[in-house]
Scaffold this active site. Structure first.
Site, mmCIF file in Angstrom:
data_model
loop_
_atom_site.group_PDB
_atom_site.id
_atom_site.type_symbol
_atom_site.label_atom_id
_atom_site.label_comp_id
_atom_site.label_asym_id
_atom_site.label_seq_id
_atom_site.Cartn_x
_atom_site.Cartn_y
_atom_site.Cartn_z
ATOM 1 N N ASP A 78 40.980 38.835 39.783
ATOM 2 C CA ASP A 78 41.270 38.099 41.015
ATOM 3 C C ASP A 78 40.648 36.709 41.021
ATOM 4 O O ASP A 78 41.217 35.767 41.585
ATOM 5 C CB ASP A 78 40.781 38.894 42.231
ATOM 6 C CG ASP A 78 41.786 39.958 42.641
ATOM 7 O OD1 ASP A 78 42.557 40.395 41.768
ATOM 8 O OD2 ASP A 78 41.790 40.359 43.811
ATOM 9 N N CYS A 119 37.688 46.621 38.555
ATOM 10 C CA CYS A 119 37.883 45.495 39.468
ATOM 11 C C CYS A 119 38.914 45.766 40.562
ATOM 12 O O CYS A 119 39.450 46.863 40.666
ATOM 13 C CB CYS A 119 38.172 44.234 38.667
ATOM 14 S SG CYS A 119 36.674 43.701 37.773
ATOM 15 N N ASP A 120 39.199 44.735 41.337
ATOM 16 C CA ASP A 120 39.707 44.855 42.700
ATOM 17 C C ASP A 120 40.880 45.814 42.912
ATOM 18 O O ASP A 120 40.810 46.715 43.733
ATOM 19 C CB ASP A 120 40.117 43.474 43.209
ATOM 20 C CG ASP A 120 38.931 42.552 43.416
ATOM 21 O OD1 ASP A 120 37.932 42.718 42.702
ATOM 22 O OD2 ASP A 120 39.001 41.672 44.274
ATOM 23 N N LYS A 121 41.998 45.590 42.235
ATOM 24 C CA LYS A 121 43.190 46.416 42.498
ATOM 25 C C LYS A 121 43.290 47.587 41.544
ATOM 26 O O LYS A 121 44.042 48.522 41.782
ATOM 27 C CB LYS A 121 44.471 45.568 42.398
ATOM 28 C CG LYS A 121 44.439 44.296 43.220
ATOM 29 C CD LYS A 121 44.041 44.541 44.655
ATOM 30 C CE LYS A 121 43.724 43.255 45.387
ATOM 31 N NZ LYS A 121 42.636 42.453 44.829
ATOM 32 N N CYS A 191 31.920 41.435 39.776
ATOM 33 C CA CYS A 191 31.108 40.363 40.376
ATOM 34 C C CYS A 191 30.097 40.912 41.374
ATOM 35 O O CYS A 191 30.407 41.761 42.199
ATOM 36 C CB CYS A 191 32.015 39.317 41.000
ATOM 37 S SG CYS A 191 33.092 38.524 39.796
ATOM 38 N N GLU A 442 44.938 36.619 48.144
ATOM 39 C CA GLU A 442 43.584 36.386 48.642
ATOM 40 C C GLU A 442 43.338 34.888 48.674
ATOM 41 O O GLU A 442 43.844 34.153 47.819
ATOM 42 C CB GLU A 442 42.547 37.012 47.703
ATOM 43 C CG GLU A 442 42.442 38.504 47.804
ATOM 44 C CD GLU A 442 41.307 39.032 46.949
ATOM 45 O OE1 GLU A 442 40.975 40.201 47.115
ATOM 46 O OE2 GLU A 442 40.770 38.301 46.100
ATOM 47 N N SER A 468 39.439 37.150 50.184
ATOM 48 C CA SER A 468 38.687 37.829 49.141
ATOM 49 C C SER A 468 37.520 38.594 49.739
ATOM 50 O O SER A 468 36.972 38.220 50.779
ATOM 51 C CB SER A 468 38.157 36.797 48.139
ATOM 52 O OG SER A 468 37.178 37.362 47.306
#
Length: 554
Positions: A78, A119-121, A191, A442, A468
């Site tokens: 992202d 990570c995110d998704k 992160c 985002e 985000s």
């Protein structure tokens, strides 16, 4: 076993022959087949080390009598996709990840799954696949990045985005920005703040789909490898006991996840992903839960981006299990929910202890009396919107100001970077929803630039897209219905007064109804053009932000 359909009897001799071509022996083929979805790639810093995590998972499965069968899964970074066309593909990739795991698991008759995201998704996409397939499954993430350091200051990815805003405002020069850039992200892992990836990895732990420690053991710590080995053993135990994701993913488990999310002050994106995982499990999770539970569960952890602490601090303080112990003792979460350990939540957290009461505060000394997120509604968001209230400056919790209207992120970013946004303004970024974008981008670039320019306590941002997990400030996202399908956010004109009242959970457009009625007669909603066949298909089936952005036949 499910794999018997692909390996048992003389009719399956060709199938066994192909497996032997891959190097598997007769006695290995007889074992339970465990698919390992490995999201390794060489561009996401949270994923560059996942091959070593996967090798540890394989060792655990093999030692416990299973046959580990690795296959790849895509992933979008992202941060690298941020603030350009690439972000249109991020949320949409979640459904692609879910579908690709289904294809592999059903086509090859796996008996169980170990899912290796970070990570995110990728995390919610894998969890959705586990819920939909309902095979015994364990999630084990790659773990969080350590925080960066520079001249005694603690840094993370958000520091770099805000550094861009500082540079645009003349507060630092190019050399100062490069110092931040070079030191903010010191190595592999997701992160280091309580951004979306780490929030979701904590949620896997709370829901019961992952082992204790999944959300907080650092990526570079040997405990992460041990956890991966244990995950391999755990899936074999689940097969023996016939524990499946839908046994774990009950409404009480989702209530627990919301409670812990609110106590952590997690990413607003959990309001997309938790309902989506519930949907994949055959449940319906209303975002009203965030307010209902938030009235009882206070904000106990002041994590970056809203606070000073990072995931490594939470880990040292006792981690998610210690926080859950605190909430369980107060009757704020359900202890009887089953988990991938084979034990209940109460059994898992029984010996967990808080070792730093400043990182995980006691209930009688919260940072905020209500949870970190709020679900708000009003004439601008009839179906709702989401805000990380724990990261909003106190003076911006109630705010009225003139709308500065932008059709798309690029136009808003240009105005912000050119210092055209004034104190008191309410920046409205529309046509960025699941259909309008398409892909519900985002927008860490605009929010961080505002913060870096020192306007976080004077300027609000509102969008039918997303912010985000690294965002802080008065940023309200997921406004539904989105502009592309005729939501009121599409009717806003430059200078209209917008009222934000987060304590009262209100977001209103202060324009007389008769004026809005005239605007509706002339309103022609539009969507941002795309030349991507994939995004065009996504646009056709995507639901609104408050429905999790999942794909349904319309």
């Amino acid at each position: 076993m499910n794999s018997d359909k692909a390996k048992k009897g003389y009719m399956r001799s060709p199938h066994r022959s192909l497996l032997k071509a891959a190097g598997y022996t007769d006695w290995e083929i007889e074992r339970p087949w465990i698919g390992i979805a490995n999201a390794y790639n060489a561009i996401i810093p949270g994923h560059v080390h996942l091959r070593s995590i996967t090798e540890a998972v394989k060792a655990g499965i093999y030692a416990a009598g299973g046959l580990p069968i690795e296959f790849p899964v895509i992933g979008v970074c992202d941060g690298i996709a941020m603030n350009h066309e690439g972000m249109k593909f991020s949320l949409a990739s979640r459904e692609l990840i879910m579908d690709s795991i289904e294809v592999m698991a059903r086509a090859h008759a796996f008996d169980g799954l170990v899912l290796v995201p970070n990570c995110d998704k990728i995390v919610p996409g894998m969890a959705m696949a586990a819920a939909e397939l309902n095979l015994p499954a364990v999630v084990v993430s790659g773990g969080p990045m350590m925080a960066g350091q520079n001249k005694g200051k603690v840094l993370d990815l958000n520091s770099v985005f805000e550094g861009v805003g500082m540079r645009s405002a003349g507060k630092i020069d190019d050399a100062g920005l490069q110092e931040i850039e070079d030191n903010a992200c010191p190595g592999c892992g997701s992160c280091s703040g309580m951004f979306t990836a780490n929030t979701m990895n904590c949620m896997m732990e709370v829901l019961g789909l992952a082992l204790p420690g999944n959300g907080t053991i650092p990526a570079v710590h040997a405990g992460r490898i041990r956890l991966a080995k244990d995950a391999g053993r755990a899936v074999m135990d689940m097969i023996e006991k016939n524990i499946r994701p839908r046994d774990i993913l009950t409404m009480d488990a989702f209530r627990n996840a919301v409670a812990v999310d609110l106590a952590l002050g997690g990413s607003t994106n959990t309001s997309l992903h938790l309902p989506a995982i519930a949907w994949a499990a055959g449940l319906e999770m209303s975002l009203d839960l965030f307010n209902e539970i938030g009235e009882k569960v206070p904000h106990l952890c002041s994590m970056s981006p809203g606070g000073a602490h990072h995931i490594e601090d939470l880990w040292r303080a006792g981690g998610v299990q210690a926080l859950m112990h605190e909430l369980l003792d107060a009757g704020l979460i359900h202890g009887e929910t089953i988990t991938v350990t084979g034990h209940t939540t109460a059994e898992n957290v029984a010996n967990a202890k808080i070792s730093d009461p400043e990182v995980i505060r006691p209930l009688d000394k919260p940072h905020h009396k209500e949870g970190g997120l709020a679900f708000i509604k009003g004439t601008l968001a009839p179906l709702g919107a989401i805000v990380k209230q724990a990261a909003v400056a106190p003076e911006m919790l109630v705010h009225k100001g003139p709308a500065r209207v932008f059709d798309g992120e690029e136009a808003a970013s240009a105005a912000i970077m050119n210092n055209e946004i004034k104190d008191g303004d309410v920046v409205v970024i529309r046509y960025e929803g699941p259909k309008g974008g398409p892909g519900m981008r985002e927008m860490l670039g605009p929010t961080s630039a505002i913060m870096g320019q020192g306007k976080g306590s004077t300027v609000a941002l509102i969008t039918d897209g997303r912010f985000s997990g690294a965002t802080r400030g008065a940023s309200i996202g997921h406004v539904s219905p989105e502009a592309a399908i005729g939501g009121p956010i599409g009717l806003v004109e430059e200078g209209d007064i917008i009222s934000i009242n987060i304590p009262e959970k209100r977001l209103d457009l202060l324009v007389p109804e008769e004026v809005l009625a005239e605007r509706r007669k002339k309103f022609q909603p539009h969507v941002q053009p795309t030349d991507s066949p994939f995004l065009s298909r996504y646009r056709a089936f995507a639901t609104s932000g408050v429905e999790g952005g999942v794909l349904r036949e319309q």
